[in-house]
Write an enzyme that holds these catalytic residues in place. Structure first.
Site, short mmCIF file in Angstrom:
data_model
loop_
_atom_site.label_atom_id
_atom_site.label_comp_id
_atom_site.label_asym_id
_atom_site.label_seq_id
_atom_site.Cartn_x
_atom_site.Cartn_y
_atom_site.Cartn_z
N HIS A 61 -30.46 41.51 23.20
CA HIS A 61 -31.62 41.24 24.05
C HIS A 61 -32.17 39.85 23.73
O HIS A 61 -32.26 39.46 22.57
CB HIS A 61 -32.71 42.30 23.79
CG HIS A 61 -33.82 42.29 24.79
ND1 HIS A 61 -33.64 42.06 26.12
CD2 HIS A 61 -35.17 42.44 24.62
CE1 HIS A 61 -34.80 42.08 26.75
NE2 HIS A 61 -35.74 42.32 25.86
N CYS B 285 -32.51 39.25 30.87
CA CYS B 285 -33.43 38.80 29.82
C CYS B 285 -33.13 37.36 29.40
O CYS B 285 -34.03 36.58 29.09
CB CYS B 285 -33.33 39.72 28.61
SG CYS B 285 -31.66 39.85 27.96
N GLN C 190 -38.24 41.85 34.40
CA GLN C 190 -36.87 41.59 34.86
C GLN C 190 -36.37 42.71 35.77
O GLN C 190 -35.33 42.58 36.40
CB GLN C 190 -35.93 41.42 33.68
CG GLN C 190 -35.74 42.68 32.84
CD GLN C 190 -35.00 42.44 31.54
OE1 GLN C 190 -35.49 41.72 30.69
NE2 GLN C 190 -33.83 43.03 31.39
#
Lengths: 214, 258
Positions: free
Chosen positions: A161, A25, A19
């Site tokens: 995340h 993410c 990324q």
């Protein structure tokens, strides 16, 4: 569920992506899930575009973050996803240049999955890789092995995340989830993270979801 | 275990101060833990919000603390001696039991340097061995004698002050290895020095995470080891996941027994 499962050995998972310096993410977690769903329903594994979601999903915030549930909805509204080749990743927000006639993949719906890890394993083995969100405690320095932080250090309340469950199993009696991350292959175990399974470690069971391809 | 937070359904509510007092008082108590009465910081202002789900509540607090005047020279130089601190706390209240999940304090008038991090944000300053300055010659690769990925061998050295010579030499060597492995370039010597102190601090953090892990994971140097926690969190993570409920989705049917 079967004692272990790994979609990587069944051709349902594309290569690990990166990324870059961008909090995208959420887009990688969703494209990884849709890639798996499309593979299981149509038999072809296509690497799908995260940049399309960064640029064209106006509900989420590109590099400043987003939510899988919004991204599934954006894919349906847009009319599908282009491939990585057709709409390649640049790691920062650009003007949306999605064209419906180039979309190679579409989804019909999205679902929230159980918070029971046994049911999640059964669902994964039957239906494919799962988009999840976790507390990334310690991942900055993770190198290999099965991570199992103390619960207060990796609280399910501080999820920050999004990643992809691609399999599960046991390593010398320690149960794990095999997790595809999006920080490149020069992090973790060739881009993968292994997290303890069965204890709700780092909130892995809190935000499990998937696209639906009829 | 009490209900898990369902991040998707949880809302964050701005709070009036009365409801904040209890979690704020708990956070202050944790902050002052181990301090003699007259050396404790006081709470000046607090604001925040709560996210409720199941039988738990997560308080995200922003508080201004006031440190008492420091009159013990042996202590002042060690602790952040700034008078006013701006702190953020995450306090979890589950079934009336409080838990401090996160604490992040910094002097209000910190001088910002380099990568936007307060110069005196409590980072362990690594003293370089005399005559060694982190210029380009420093980074000629000479792989450190121990490739041990978690560097547990040097940690005991950290407890001595001033840091012993071999700690710094070892640190420089490990940092060189990192710079070369991950092809790092820094614009100035000051930036290189700053990054090395962040790197050293991160190795201590990785060692602590290692010590507290109950699995088989190994922690140590990664490509993110020269980033402060704040930089890493800001650049690579996605706090929206815990802050916003997102679209509700229908619940999938469970898989019938295979």
């Amino acid at each position: 569920p079967p004692p272990e499962w790994d979609w990587r050995s069944k051709g349902a998972v594309t290569k690990v992506k990166d990324q870059g310096m961008c909090g995208s993410c959420w887009a990688f977690s969703v494209t990884g899930n849709v890639e798996g769903q499309w593979f299981l329903k149509r038999g072809s594994l296509l690497s799908l575009s995260e940049q399309e979601l960064l640029d064209c999903d106006k509900v989420d915030k590109a590099c400043l973050g987003g939510l899988p549930s919004n991204a599934y909805s954006a894919i349906r509204t847009l009319g599908g996803l282009e491939t990585e080749d057709d709409y390649s990743y640049h790691g920062h927000l650009q003007a949306c240049s999605f064209s419906a006639d180039k979309a190679k993949v579409y989804i019909n719906d999205s679902v929230e999955l159980s918070q029971n890890e046994l049911k999640l394993a059964a669902w994964l083995a039957k239906k494919g890789p799962i988009s999840v969100a976790i507390n990334a405690f310690g991942m900055q320095f993770y190198r290999h092995g099965i991570s199992h932080p103390l619960r207060p250090l990796c609280s399910p309340w501080l999820i920050d995340h999004a990643v992809l469950l691609v399999g599960y199993g046991n390593r010398s009696a320690t149960p794990f989830w095999a997790i595809k991350n999006s920080w490149g292959t020069d992090w973790g175990e060739e881009g993968y993270y292994y997290l303890h399974r069965g204890s709700g470690a780092c909130g892995v069971n809190i935000m499990a979801s998937s696209a639906v391809v009829d | 275990a009490p209900n898990e937070p369902r991040a998707a359904g949880a809302q964050a509510w701005e709070l009036e101060s009365p409801e904040l007092l209890e979690p704020a008082r708990f956070a202050l108590e944790m902050y002052n833990r181990g301090r003699a009465a007259r050396t404790r910081a006081a709470l000046r202002v607090v604001r925040g919000r709560v996210r409720r789900a199941g039988r738990g509540s997560l308080y995200s607090l922003k508080a201004t603390l006031v440190e008492p005047p420091c009159n013990d020279p042996t202590v002042c130089q060690l602790r952040v001696s700034k008078k006013t601190l701006l702190c953020s706390f995450e306090v979890l209240d589950e079934l009336g039991k409080h838990m401090l999940l996160r604490q992040d304090c910094g002097p209000v008038d910190s001088k910002i340097t380099g990568a936007g991090i307060p110069r005196d944000a409590g980072i362990a300053q690594v003293r370089l061995p005399s005559g060694v300055s982190p210029d380009s010659s420093l980074f000629q690769l000479s792989p450190p004698d121990d490739k041990n990925e978690t560097f547990s061998s040097f940690l005991p050295l950290l407890n001595k002050d001033p840091l012993p010579q071999d700690f710094s030499v070892k640190m420089v060597s490990i940092f060189k290895d990192f710079v070369t492995t991950y092809n790092r370039t820094y614009e100035t010597t000051e930036e290189a020095r700053w990054r090395m102190s962040v790197f050293a601090n991160n190795m201590v953090r990785a060692q602590k995470i290692q010590a507290l892990d109950r699995g088989t994971a190994r922690y140590g140097v990664t490509k993110f080891s020269d980033l402060t926690e704040e930089e890493f969190r800001t650049i690579y993570l996605n706090p929206l996941l815990k802050e916003e409920p997102g679209k509700r989705m229908r619940l999938a049917q469970s898989i019938p027994d295979l």
